[in-house]
Scaffold this active site. Structure first.
Site, PDB file in Angstrom:
ATOM      1  N   LYS A  96       0.811  -1.215   0.000  1.00  0.00           N
ATOM      2  CA  LYS A  96       0.000   0.000   0.000  1.00  0.00           C
ATOM      3  C   LYS A  96       0.848   1.270   0.000  1.00  0.00           C
ATOM      4  O   LYS A  96       0.450   2.290   0.567  1.00  0.00           O
ATOM      5  CB  LYS A  96      -0.966   0.016   1.189  1.00  0.00           C
ATOM      6  CG  LYS A  96      -2.002  -1.099   1.135  1.00  0.00           C
ATOM      7  CD  LYS A  96      -3.018  -0.963   2.251  1.00  0.00           C
ATOM      8  CE  LYS A  96      -4.070  -2.046   2.155  1.00  0.00           C
ATOM      9  NZ  LYS A  96      -5.097  -1.943   3.204  1.00  0.00           N
ATOM     10  N   LYS A 191     -15.199  -1.683   0.336  1.00  0.00           N
ATOM     11  CA  LYS A 191     -13.842  -2.121   0.031  1.00  0.00           C
ATOM     12  C   LYS A 191     -12.835  -1.318   0.853  1.00  0.00           C
ATOM     13  O   LYS A 191     -13.174  -0.373   1.533  1.00  0.00           O
ATOM     14  CB  LYS A 191     -13.549  -1.933  -1.472  1.00  0.00           C
ATOM     15  CG  LYS A 191     -14.624  -2.451  -2.408  1.00  0.00           C
ATOM     16  CD  LYS A 191     -14.868  -3.931  -2.267  1.00  0.00           C
ATOM     17  CE  LYS A 191     -15.982  -4.403  -3.188  1.00  0.00           C
ATOM     18  NZ  LYS A 191     -16.436  -5.756  -2.888  1.00  0.00           N
ATOM     19  N   ASP A 192     -11.579  -1.722   0.731  1.00  0.00           N
ATOM     20  CA  ASP A 192     -10.513  -1.021   1.417  1.00  0.00           C
ATOM     21  C   ASP A 192     -10.420   0.405   0.905  1.00  0.00           C
ATOM     22  O   ASP A 192     -10.450   0.644  -0.301  1.00  0.00           O
ATOM     23  CB  ASP A 192      -9.186  -1.747   1.171  1.00  0.00           C
ATOM     24  CG  ASP A 192      -8.104  -1.295   2.119  1.00  0.00           C
ATOM     25  OD1 ASP A 192      -7.673  -0.140   1.979  1.00  0.00           O
ATOM     26  OD2 ASP A 192      -7.703  -2.074   2.995  1.00  0.00           O
ATOM     27  N   LYS A 193     -10.305   1.370   1.833  1.00  0.00           N
ATOM     28  CA  LYS A 193     -10.289   2.771   1.412  1.00  0.00           C
ATOM     29  C   LYS A 193      -8.948   3.175   0.806  1.00  0.00           C
ATOM     30  O   LYS A 193      -8.874   4.161   0.080  1.00  0.00           O
ATOM     31  CB  LYS A 193     -10.622   3.687   2.590  1.00  0.00           C
ATOM     32  CG  LYS A 193      -9.599   3.696   3.714  1.00  0.00           C
ATOM     33  CD  LYS A 193     -10.051   4.639   4.821  1.00  0.00           C
ATOM     34  CE  LYS A 193      -9.047   4.672   5.975  1.00  0.00           C
ATOM     35  NZ  LYS A 193      -9.493   5.574   7.054  1.00  0.00           N
TER      36      LYS A 193
END
Length: 611
Positions: A96, A191-193
């Site tokens: 990330k 979902k993942d931000k």
């Protein structure tokens, strides 16, 4: 012109007039200045409320004082401690680093991967599906009677005037605001931000042209279609992930060994850090625990508590700090925009309107399912802790009294928490349906006669609730022990108020990954693109070809997971390291610092070793 065409024209015109009026009013509200809460206001209120807040300030003084030095909520603090038996040593890397390093594609119920293939408009539907009642709501019945008279008359000169009042400045063509109620938007899962995601969304009773005209930050609409039914949370069979792990230094053989073992053994199906929020001072399970204890004051405090270092809007940050120092909701609200829809804003507004000490009522200003998220987080915390202790004490083998799903009822995957990457939200009807289905799930307890025939991957553990079965062995006592540490019993999950009544559910201890593939790539700049998004492909972008002697090496993973399984927990199993964003941010800083001096690297290395 026929009667139908005339009526349609009149309706279209009056709908346009009504929409323009709403847009004008919205534009006026949006540009109205918000009265600032000045330092003198706050100082005055501090003096008036010093006595009632002193106890609260003393209570949190110690944990607040060292907040700036804390890297964030760690995996150990939410019960994530173990790894799969016989797995490899792992390899270091950074996840990330960029949003494009973490990409998710939804998989629909038919197994189709959702991809953005077009951002153009679809063909217009053959007929207008808007109901007559919706058309007629544009004008009063008095006007409709006059319109009916005009349409039915044979005279070419029949007419009447409609007075419409407009307020506010003219709206420029470049500005377009789509007015939507919260329940007009539905989707299958959150979902993942921190990533790029492709997923379906449904906007009720609006045309594609309206969405196409919107200019939203980092959001692109496309592949429009018209359907007769809305999406519901859970209308997906899983998610496909494409993830880049940067700055990998391990040899290829070690990388391949780790990933082959993952494919064979799976990973522990923990609830990931996203489930619990990013704040060490006020994780989501803190509010959940307070709700179960019916400590409404503490629940509100955990929501409004200042959280140094947490990413949020400056207005929300200031509102939290103002409320915490003054306990005056009206003063804190002055820090927020008029159209603020945050959870903090809802709670503060309720406290202002109903009384600064009406904490129970303030909680009910939050949507039911948002409140349940806090309690679900606490359930997940207990599940993680029990599973970790079970693996630590007994390893990866079934024991007598463990639970498995009935062979005739294996549709378990925690339906009411069906997103893969945190912050989920649900409609009340969906939540209630899920709870009913959970109560119907059939569980079998392993007996001494069949224990040798059961695989560990078949085991399920319950999330604590008042309508689930617990293992018929020592692990049932661990549930009680972990709950007792927080002053909670099983009875707390059966509230007289059904808003907080929790039935619990079951979750497999081990998760298996589907269609796992990977490739090793190389790049020269630390910020190089490594994965193309759907939009990148539509724009004909390409990745640069990098030779193997480039400065950096990355591993690109591609895999599928079922709903409610966390990709970060899969990565943790492979890399054998923390998955917290703060941890990998520190790794990034260390990597950049290594190009300069060893002295600059040392402080961050110490932080990482202490996690």
């Amino acid at each position: 012109m026929g009667e139908q065409n005339i009526g349609a024209s009149i309706l279209a015109k009056f709908q346009q007039i009504s929409n323009e009026k709403e847009l004008a009013r919205n534009a006026v509200d949006a540009i109205k200045p918000v009265k600032e809460c000045t330092s003198s206001d706050i100082d005055a209120e501090k003096k008036n409320s010093q006595k009632r807040k002193s106890e609260d300030n003393r209570k949190y003084k110690t944990e607040s004082s060292d907040n700036s030095s804390h890297i964030g909520l760690s995996e150990k603090e939410v019960g994530i401690t173990e790894y799969v038996k016989g797995s490899s040593e792992g390899f270091s890397g950074i996840i990330k680093h960029r949003f494009s390093d973490f990409q998710v594609h939804e998989i629909d119920l038919e197994g189709n991967i959702i991809e953005l293939k077009s951002i153009g408009l679809p063909e217009l539907p053959e007929s207008d599906t808007t109901s007559e009642s919706e058309h007629r709501s544009v004008l009063s019945e008095e006007y409709w009677k006059k319109i009916d008279e005009v349409v039915s008359t044979e005279s070419d000169d029949a007419s009447f005037e409609i007075e419409k009042e407009f307020r506010g400045p003219p709206i420029k063509d470049s500005i377009y605001i789509l007015l939507l109620k919260a329940n007009a938007v539905s989707y299958c899962g959150t979902k993942d931000k921190r990533g790029k995601t492709t997923q379906r969304m449904c906007i009720k009773k609006h045309r594609a042209e309206e969405l196409h005209r919107l200019k939203l930050f980092q959001i692109v609409f496309g592949d429009y279609s018209y359907k007769h039914s809305c999406l519901r949370l859970g209308d997906l069979s899983g998610n496909k992930f494409t993830i880049a792990i940067r700055n990998v230094e391990a040899p290829d053989s070690q990388i391949n060994s780790s990933l082959n073992l993952l494919k064979e053994n799976g990973f522990i199906n923990y609830y990931g850090l996203q489930r619990f929020g990013s704040s060490f001072l006020s994780p989501t399970f803190t509010a959940g625990k307070a709700i179960l204890l019916k400590d409404w004051k503490k629940a509100v405090e955990s929501i409004l508590k200042p959280r140094n270092g947490e990413k949020c809007s400056l207005q929300v940050k200031k509102a939290r700090e103002t409320w915490w120092s003054t306990k005056n909701a009206g003063l804190a609200l002055k820090c927020l925009p008029r159209n603020d829809g945050s959870i903090e804003g809802k709670v503060l507004r309720a406290l202002k309107n109903q009384g600064n000490d009406q904490y129970y009522n303030a909680l009910f200003a939050i949507p039911r399912n948002t409140m349940l998220l806090y309690v679900h987080a606490y359930q997940s915390l207990i599940w993680n802790k029990v599973v970790s202790k079970r693996i630590k004490e007994y390893g990866f083998k079934p024991i007598v009294g463990d639970l498995i799903l009935d062979k005739h009822n294996e549709t378990i995957e925690d339906n009411k928490n069906c997103n893969d990457e945190e912050q989920e939200s649900e409609e009340s009807s969906k939540e209630e349906m899920s709870e009913k289905s959970i109560r119907k799930q059939k569980i079998k307890k392993i007996t001494a006669q069949i224990v040798t025939q059961i695989k560990f991957e078949e085991l399920v553990f319950p999330l604590p609730g008042h309508d689930v079965e617990y293992p018929d062995n020592i692990t049932a006592e661990w549930y009680s022990e972990f709950l007792a540490e927080d002053g909670i019993t099983f009875e707390n999950f059966k509230s007289a108020n059904m808003t907080f009544s929790l039935f619990g559910s079951y979750r497999k201890i081990l998760a298996k990954v589907d269609d796992l593939t990977w490739n090793i790539s190389y790049y020269n700049s630390f910020d190089d693109d490594l994965i193309l998004s759907d939009l990148d492909k539509l724009q004909n972008k390409t990745l640069p070809q990098q030779p193997e002697n480039s400065q950096y090496k990355a591993v690109i993973l591609d895999f599928k997971l079922k709903p409610s399984q966390y990709a970060t927990m899969l990565i943790r199993e492979v890399m054998k390291c923390e998955t917290a964003v703060s941890y990998h941010a520190a790794l990034t800083k260390c990597s950049h610092s290594s190009k300069e001096t060893e002295e600059e690297v040392e402080p961050d290395e110490k932080k990482l070793k202490n996690l």
